[in-house]
Design a protein around this motif. Structure first.
Motif, mmCIF file in Angstrom:
data_model
loop_
_atom_site.group_PDB
_atom_site.id
_atom_site.type_symbol
_atom_site.label_atom_id
_atom_site.label_comp_id
_atom_site.label_asym_id
_atom_site.label_seq_id
_atom_site.Cartn_x
_atom_site.Cartn_y
_atom_site.Cartn_z
ATOM 1 N N GLU A 135 -13.370 0.429 37.116
ATOM 2 C CA GLU A 135 -13.369 1.809 36.783
ATOM 3 C C GLU A 135 -13.484 2.516 37.762
ATOM 4 O O GLU A 135 -12.848 3.918 38.059
ATOM 5 C CB GLU A 135 -14.493 2.109 35.708
ATOM 6 N N ARG A 136 -14.375 2.380 38.953
ATOM 7 C CA ARG A 136 -14.262 3.038 39.983
ATOM 8 C C ARG A 136 -12.981 3.057 40.622
ATOM 9 O O ARG A 136 -12.496 4.028 41.191
ATOM 10 C CB ARG A 136 -15.355 2.381 41.018
ATOM 11 N N ASP A 137 -12.328 1.922 40.868
ATOM 12 C CA ASP A 137 -11.063 1.730 41.430
ATOM 13 C C ASP A 137 -10.109 2.689 40.875
ATOM 14 O O ASP A 137 -9.363 3.381 41.394
ATOM 15 C CB ASP A 137 -10.483 0.287 41.615
ATOM 16 N N LEU A 138 -10.073 2.396 39.537
ATOM 17 C CA LEU A 138 -9.112 3.301 38.649
ATOM 18 C C LEU A 138 -9.245 5.048 38.687
ATOM 19 O O LEU A 138 -8.292 5.621 39.057
ATOM 20 C CB LEU A 138 -9.092 3.235 37.153
ATOM 21 N N ALA A 139 -10.645 5.379 38.855
ATOM 22 C CA ALA A 139 -11.005 6.631 39.100
ATOM 23 C C ALA A 139 -10.448 6.958 40.622
ATOM 24 O O ALA A 139 -9.790 8.471 40.763
ATOM 25 C CB ALA A 139 -12.449 6.978 39.014
ATOM 26 N N THR A 140 -10.517 6.111 41.501
ATOM 27 C CA THR A 140 -10.204 6.660 42.894
ATOM 28 C C THR A 140 -8.727 6.711 42.912
ATOM 29 O O THR A 140 -8.284 7.803 43.528
ATOM 30 C CB THR A 140 -10.648 5.409 43.855
ATOM 31 N N ILE A 141 -8.001 5.749 42.401
ATOM 32 C CA ILE A 141 -6.656 5.943 42.336
ATOM 33 C C ILE A 141 -5.925 7.175 41.825
ATOM 34 O O ILE A 141 -4.880 7.922 42.100
ATOM 35 C CB ILE A 141 -5.684 4.723 41.712
ATOM 36 N N GLU A 142 -6.707 7.615 40.745
ATOM 37 C CA GLU A 142 -6.362 8.876 40.016
ATOM 38 C C GLU A 142 -6.672 10.183 40.819
ATOM 39 O O GLU A 142 -5.805 11.121 40.780
ATOM 40 C CB GLU A 142 -7.272 9.024 38.715
ATOM 41 N N ARG A 143 -7.698 10.144 41.592
ATOM 42 C CA ARG A 143 -8.093 11.365 42.494
ATOM 43 C C ARG A 143 -6.830 11.043 43.865
ATOM 44 O O ARG A 143 -6.658 12.204 43.956
ATOM 45 C CB ARG A 143 -9.422 10.956 43.085
ATOM 46 N N LEU A 144 -6.163 10.242 43.912
ATOM 47 C CA LEU A 144 -5.521 10.301 45.076
ATOM 48 C C LEU A 144 -4.031 10.708 44.532
ATOM 49 O O LEU A 144 -2.871 10.633 45.275
ATOM 50 C CB LEU A 144 -5.268 8.757 45.520
ATOM 51 N N GLY A 145 -4.111 10.956 43.126
ATOM 52 C CA GLY A 145 -2.603 11.360 42.674
ATOM 53 C C GLY A 145 -1.766 10.172 42.292
ATOM 54 O O GLY A 145 -0.558 10.210 42.132
ATOM 55 N N GLY A 146 -2.273 9.051 41.868
ATOM 56 C CA GLY A 146 -1.561 7.843 41.520
ATOM 57 C C GLY A 146 -1.950 7.436 40.406
ATOM 58 O O GLY A 146 -2.518 7.881 39.460
ATOM 59 N N GLY A 147 -1.789 5.985 39.951
ATOM 60 C CA GLY A 147 -2.058 5.336 38.873
ATOM 61 C C GLY A 147 -2.024 3.683 39.223
ATOM 62 O O GLY A 147 -1.960 3.223 40.283
ATOM 63 N N PHE A 148 -2.310 2.926 37.865
ATOM 64 C CA PHE A 148 -2.208 1.677 38.088
ATOM 65 C C PHE A 148 -1.196 1.066 37.120
ATOM 66 O O PHE A 148 -1.552 1.352 35.535
ATOM 67 C CB PHE A 148 -3.561 1.169 37.948
ATOM 68 N N LEU A 149 -0.055 0.336 37.239
ATOM 69 C CA LEU A 149 0.893 -0.089 36.574
ATOM 70 C C LEU A 149 0.768 -1.536 36.114
ATOM 71 O O LEU A 149 0.267 -2.040 37.257
ATOM 72 C CB LEU A 149 2.260 0.000 36.829
ATOM 73 N N ILE A 150 0.904 -1.786 34.832
ATOM 74 C CA ILE A 150 0.504 -3.373 34.358
ATOM 75 C C ILE A 150 1.831 -3.775 33.628
ATOM 76 O O ILE A 150 2.317 -2.758 33.032
ATOM 77 C CB ILE A 150 -0.767 -3.691 33.515
ATOM 78 N N PRO A 151 2.115 -4.951 33.402
ATOM 79 C CA PRO A 151 3.002 -5.386 32.501
ATOM 80 C C PRO A 151 2.983 -4.684 31.150
ATOM 81 O O PRO A 151 2.100 -4.956 30.660
ATOM 82 C CB PRO A 151 2.932 -7.060 32.533
ATOM 83 N N GLY A 152 4.242 -4.323 30.858
ATOM 84 C CA GLY A 152 4.148 -3.833 29.448
ATOM 85 C C GLY A 152 4.328 -2.145 29.382
ATOM 86 O O GLY A 152 4.798 -1.570 28.457
#
Length: 302
Positions: free
Chosen positions: A71-88
């Motif tokens: 959850e920390r990593d996902l919040a960090t990437i959101e602050r950087l203006g990005g996101g996290f893609l997964i299959p599907g």
């Protein structure tokens, strides 16, 4: 959401070459695999994982557990203006599914609105960090010409050929889809090399920077080699413009060949050590000889 959080955690817990971790995900799915790996669910016997390998894995993963906070990593990437893609996901690049060791997910920063093109619309240009004037000129011309044809250029954001590939793509960008995609070897919270910070900012504005490594991860030599398989999987053709006899760029070509993707190489002077790796690919029959963007576009269309 459980699957997304689990996969985010696995990018920090499992190394990309961790065959035991990969087998665990294949057997149980990401969420249950994470529970076994963290000790939240007791392990049991698996058909394709020996007890010895599983116990070794559990000891290895236990050392990394204190650093796992999805959850920390996902919040960090959101602050950087990005996101996290997964299959599907809508924008998950299908080319990655051809890898026998596909990433558990793909961290990204930049403009995702137009997604990631299909492999038939993507070309990888790579080569030496210490490129010559010849290599820089050929790379820039190829990247510009392909971008004008609506082809997205993939490279690794390194000095030399990679940087010239990204710049050529940005200068030839017609506004259709991402201009260029950079595949990083470390976390996206910092630019490596730092001397390419301005280039990285331009890529984020008109393309994407992606990585299988979560924020805060250092770009090690091993990770540079591993990211080459992602470059090869995303592209319909991988072209080595300049490379020494043992250049890491040849590793990307080898990955492309193993995935049955097109491999191309640009010939250079027989006196240039920077072209020795390209000539090696051509001599061995691994690569098609190309000299301009049109010939690379023909390979993509075939």
């Amino acid at each position: 959401m459980n699957d997304r959080i689990a996969r985010a955690a696995l990018t920090r817990l499992f190394d990309s070459q961790d065959s035991t971790g990969w087998a665990l995900v294949q057997a149980l799915g990401a969420y249950a695999a994470l529970r076994v790996a963290t000790g939240a669910q007791p392990p049991h016997t698996f058909r394709h994982i020996s007890d010895e390998d599983l116990n070794d894995g559990l000891r290895r993963w236990a050392q990394r557990l204190p650093d796992v906070d999805a959850e920390r990593d996902l919040a960090t990437i959101e602050r950087l203006g990005g996101g996290f893609l997964i299959p599907g996901d809508e924008h998950w690049p299908a080319g990655l599914d051809d890898l026998p060791d596909a990433p558990y997910g793909l961290w990204y920063v930049g403009n995702i609105t137009q997604g990631i093109p299909a492999i038939q619309r993507m070309a990888a240009l790579t080569g030496s960090r210490d490129s010559t004037n010849y290599g820089a000129a050929v790379t820039g011309e190829m990247a510009y010409g392909l971008a004008q044809r609506g082809v997205c250029i993939i490279s690794g954001l390194a000095y030399g050929i990679d940087a010239h590939a990204h710049r050529g793509a940005l200068s030839g960008f017609t506004g259709d889809g991402p201009a260029t995609i950079a595949v990083a070897a470390g976390g996206l919270d910092r630019v490596y090399p730092s001397g390419n910070a301005d280039l990285a900012a331009a890529i984020r504005a008109n393309g994407l920077i992606v990585s299988e490594q979560p924020p805060g991860s250092a770009p090690t030599r091993h990770r540079f080699l591993q990211r080459n398989r992602i470059i090869a999987a995303l592209a319909g053709v991988t072209c080595v413009v300049e490379a020494r006899w043992r250049s890491g760029a040849l590793n990307a070509a080898n990955h492309a060949e193993s995935l049955a993707r097109h491999v191309a190489a640009v010939p250079g002077s027989v006196h240039s050590a920077n072209s020795a790796g390209c000539h090696r690919l051509l001599k061995e029959g691994t690569a098609a000889l190309v000299s301009d963007a049109a010939e690379l576009a023909e390979l993509l269309a075939s």
